[in-house]
Enzyme design. Structure first.
Site, PDB file in Angstrom:
ATOM      1  N   THR A 176       2.607  23.662  -4.765  1.00 57.01           N
ATOM      2  CA  THR A 176       2.568  24.973  -4.092  1.00 57.01           C
ATOM      3  C   THR A 176       3.249  24.941  -2.736  1.00 57.01           C
ATOM      4  O   THR A 176       4.147  25.720  -2.453  1.00 57.01           O
ATOM      5  CB  THR A 176       1.118  25.472  -3.903  1.00 57.01           C
ATOM      6  OG1 THR A 176       0.529  25.630  -5.185  1.00 57.01           O
ATOM      7  CG2 THR A 176       1.089  26.809  -3.170  1.00 57.01           C
ATOM      8  N   LYS A 214       2.806  10.434   8.414  1.00 54.41           N
ATOM      9  CA  LYS A 214       2.157   9.991   9.657  1.00 54.41           C
ATOM     10  C   LYS A 214       2.900  10.437  10.909  1.00 54.41           C
ATOM     11  O   LYS A 214       2.917  11.608  11.234  1.00 54.41           O
ATOM     12  CB  LYS A 214       1.991   8.473   9.623  1.00 54.41           C
ATOM     13  CG  LYS A 214       0.907   8.045   8.619  1.00 54.41           C
ATOM     14  CD  LYS A 214       0.632   6.560   8.733  1.00 54.41           C
ATOM     15  CE  LYS A 214      -0.450   6.103   7.792  1.00 54.41           C
ATOM     16  NZ  LYS A 214      -1.743   5.990   8.453  1.00 54.41           N
ATOM     17  N   PHE A 235       0.862  -1.179   0.000  1.00 59.29           N
ATOM     18  CA  PHE A 235       0.000   0.000   0.000  1.00 59.29           C
ATOM     19  C   PHE A 235       0.890   1.217   0.000  1.00 59.29           C
ATOM     20  O   PHE A 235       1.657   1.425   0.922  1.00 59.29           O
ATOM     21  CB  PHE A 235      -0.892   0.000   1.242  1.00 59.29           C
ATOM     22  CG  PHE A 235      -1.809   1.177   1.284  1.00 59.29           C
ATOM     23  CD1 PHE A 235      -3.054   1.115   0.675  1.00 59.29           C
ATOM     24  CD2 PHE A 235      -1.425   2.363   1.881  1.00 59.29           C
ATOM     25  CE1 PHE A 235      -3.893   2.212   0.687  1.00 59.29           C
ATOM     26  CE2 PHE A 235      -2.257   3.462   1.889  1.00 59.29           C
ATOM     27  CZ  PHE A 235      -3.490   3.385   1.293  1.00 59.29           C
ATOM     28  N   ASP A 279       9.297   2.218   1.691  1.00 63.16           N
ATOM     29  CA  ASP A 279       8.162   3.042   2.114  1.00 63.16           C
ATOM     30  C   ASP A 279       7.969   2.868   3.616  1.00 63.16           C
ATOM     31  O   ASP A 279       7.473   1.843   4.073  1.00 63.16           O
ATOM     32  CB  ASP A 279       6.918   2.595   1.335  1.00 63.16           C
ATOM     33  CG  ASP A 279       5.665   3.370   1.755  1.00 63.16           C
ATOM     34  OD1 ASP A 279       5.672   4.008   2.821  1.00 63.16           O
ATOM     35  OD2 ASP A 279       4.675   3.315   1.001  1.00 63.16           O
TER      36      ASP A 279
END
Ligand code: FES
Lengths: 457, 457
Positions: free
Chosen positions: A339, A315, A173, A284
């Site tokens: 941005t 997280k 994931f 990851d």
């Protein structure tokens, strides 16, 4: 507010230049205009690091609503003024990065790019790997203007959008966005699409191991060997297809997929396969990072000095982003860009969080309470074998399987009604994700309540 | 910290249920467990809206590093504790949404979904349109378990991933993420991919108008008619191809593409075309929203009571997100989902920003200073026709073209050295994006300096 501009040096002035040089050691600064002193900035006037005061008609690419440091907003400027970090970073930004994110950089990594969430962290890490593979990894393929143009005209199909792929694992994931949709509707700047491939990517099986790992060493090693073989096959197959694998992405523990572990040996071999085939290796750590496994990064458990080329996080780190090796620095500004590029107010919190982790030895605490938790889960599954199995974990990053999904959901609800909040993952797993101040006695508190729930069940 | 759990009601208790009902009027609450009182929560203990105190082993899907309200972090809990809004929103969340985002909802929209940035706002809006088109718009196509399964196995190609498209315009900009890459590496939950199509989407020409609009009404109307005709052709063509257009996305002023305007009439006709063909109409106000055009939303200038089905925002709104009509409410929780789903601390700022906008009549100010700015630009382009042309704008959202890109870049740098910060966009445009406290005298200040730069050039 001030009443007029006031200029002391050309822009960027010497201080901005020096800061650009410093930040250039940490990340790409191709888009940085100059550095700002947000404390001194007011209303329509932006003050730069050299004390130049400018009337601002650009306002962080149009993202400042009522001027800088509006008095009735709070006094903490880091919270009030969210800069467009890619172009106008605050002057303390390199320093803040060094004392927060870089102070916990994974082995071999000296650079970090902040982002706002786990999804954009991984996506931009993918972009970085593609750019590396195509432009930097291969000196013969610099993007010429023809390539640039072709991106806009043929939309993801011409030579400017190379056929590259990222190899991932079943059960992995890495983010919920579907952004290629966004990309597909974005036609205004050629640079955003260059080197971003269309979608036809290999997916390898992730080892399905038996727990506890120590008891099934031989069976698990066989299963891992099978998966690694498949990985190499896929890399070769995709190369032959003309869509070479630019990078491999893997979680140290597959979290959303059901807390699937693999041995340290598996990851080290996988990393070597990536190196052998010239693929970048992307770990990851969005869910596993930040101390929850008892080490700051889960990959530290592997015990290797060169764990990865890219490590993404979010997280627990409060800000998203990814660490990367020097070689993965993109060649141009605006290639990795949005941005906000993260939120420096999150770095302020992160610094304080890191201080607390060190001061209170929280990683040791996590190791200790994680042991208590896992030991307790082993005991419970021995006591209630018809209800629980496959307890597993690293630090407090633990999980256990229920008999089926209905039992799992019921156990979670019943435990919650007794005052303990748990989460589910995978098909029938319960996952434990306490924060770093979870102590041994909290583990026992939970185990007692859970025992009651199981006894009543 | 507390020393033990303490339960007063089953969870969710009556207060959480009532709040869920309230929030359900604003957005999908399918994933909400219960509401939290973060002020009362401490360390490992999460206190819910009903006063139940729970030991928290889930910690916002593992995103809280050192427990709730760690004492040495700041006292403002909204800044310290970032909740996973989709599942454990703070108890004042509906109230905060109502007093911040919903108080400025576009005509006909009563719902809003917060997100963290413009890209994920647009991406999730696309998902919402696909789900609406497939599941809600068409009662015969509910996603059965077969469909669900097919998503995972055939990865974006089976019946679970319908061939749908979004029509966008050349020059449009709706986000920088490339997320389908992320999606392509995400295999753990079937629900994330259902109804998300592969990529083969129609792109229509955006009108290329002559400025000032009032002087070229007939020529511009012809150009707009040509583009609208092309839009209808594309919709028909894609329907025949078996990839019907679920939605049309457009910016009220194409910003990154070079500040391209179109008439109110164009947008009203486009909206009618969407309605006629059963496509959702998505207005992207990420850059134009928040008051900069003199109305809170740029689409208000169109003067229609039913401007859109979805309006996305970010930047000046401080938080990302999108408004949507009741019909576009997704049918299940977790279909539109990520860990944070925005950041409530940004709502606190937004409320204050909206107060200031009202108290100080900033929209009128913007209209006034925007007129002064545009008038000044008209005068400058009359005075320096070899350097400047095509001045255009709405409120302070103005732009002007330079002779070529080199001149543009030089003018921006020279103006900056005299103390005014400008931005570029498109091939040779200068764009003006001041904040809402930009007054008439700031416009004159800029115009004087710019005049000096032009005279010296
Ligand atoms: S995609 Fe990461 S914050 Fe929007």
């Amino acid at each position: 507010e001030y009443d007029a501009p006031s200029m002391k040096t050309p822009v960027p002035g010497p201080k901005s230049k020096e800061l650009t040089r410093q930040l250039g050691d940490i990340q790409n600064v191709g888009a940085v205009n100059f550095f700002c002193n947000y404390e001194e900035s007011r209303g329509n006037y932006l003050v730069d690091a050299d004390g130049n005061r400018m009337l601002d008609l650009y306002t962080q690419i149009s993202s400042v609503p009522i001027g800088v440091s509006f008095p009735s907003l709070f006094s903490q400027t880091a919270f009030v003024n969210r800069p467009a970090l890619g172009i106008l970073p605050p002057e303390n930004f390199p320093e803040k990065l060094i004392e927060s994110l870089l102070s916990v950089a994974p082995a071999g990594m000296t650079r970090v790019q902040t982002m706002a969430c786990g999804s954009c962290s991984n996506e931009n890490a993918f972009k970085a790997m593609f750019i590396w593979y195509k432009v930097i990894g291969n000196p013969h393929s610099h993007p010429g203007s023809t390539n640039m143009h072709s991106v806009l005209t043929v939309l993801l199909k011409g030579p400017g959008c190379p056929d590259l792929s990222i190899l991932s694992f079943m059960g992995g994931f890495h983010g919920r966005t579907m952004g290629k949709c966004c990309l597909a509707t974005t036609h205004s700047k050629v640079i955003h699409k260059l080197d971003i491939p269309s979608f036809d990517w290999p997916i390898a099986p992730f080892p399905k191991l038996q727990y506890p790992l120590e008891q099934f060493v031989r069976e698990n090693a066989q299963e891992e060997a099978r998966c690694l073989e498949e990985v190499e096959d896929l890399i070769v197959k995709w190369r032959q297809k003309g869509k070479p694998v630019a990078g491999i992405i893997v979680e140290p523990i597959q979290a959303e997929g059901g807390d699937n572990h693999a041995s340290h040996d598996f990851f080290i071999k996988l990393r070597n396969i990536a190196r052998k085939h010239g693929c970048a290796f992307h770990v990851d750590e969005v869910q596993t990072g930040g101390g929850t496994t008892g080490k700051f990064w889960a990959h530290e458990h592997w015990g290797t000095g060169d764990p990865a080329d890219i490590v993404s996080f979010s997280k627990k780190m409060l800000t998203g982003g990814y660490y990367f090796k020097d070689e993965l620095q993109p060649d141009k500004g605006y290639r990795i860009f949005n941005t906000w590029m993260g939120d420096p107010s999150k770095n302020v919190f992160l610094s304080e969080v890191l201080n607390v982790i060190r001061r209170e030895n929280l990683l040791e605490e996590v190791t200790r309470s994680g042991k208590a938790l896992l030991q307790g889960l082993y005991e419970l599954q021995a006591q209630y074998p018809h209800l629980l199995s496959r307890a597993r974990g690293l630090g407090t990053f633990c999980a256990i399987d229920a008999r089926d999904d209905v039992t799992r959901d019921n156990l979670i609800l019943k435990t919650r009604d007794k005052g303990v909040l748990l989460g589910g993952c995978g098909e029938m797993s319960i996952r434990f994700r306490p924060s770093l101040v979870f102590k041994e006695y909290h583990a026992h508190q939970f185990l007692n309540i859970f025992n009651d729930v199981l006894a009543e069940y």
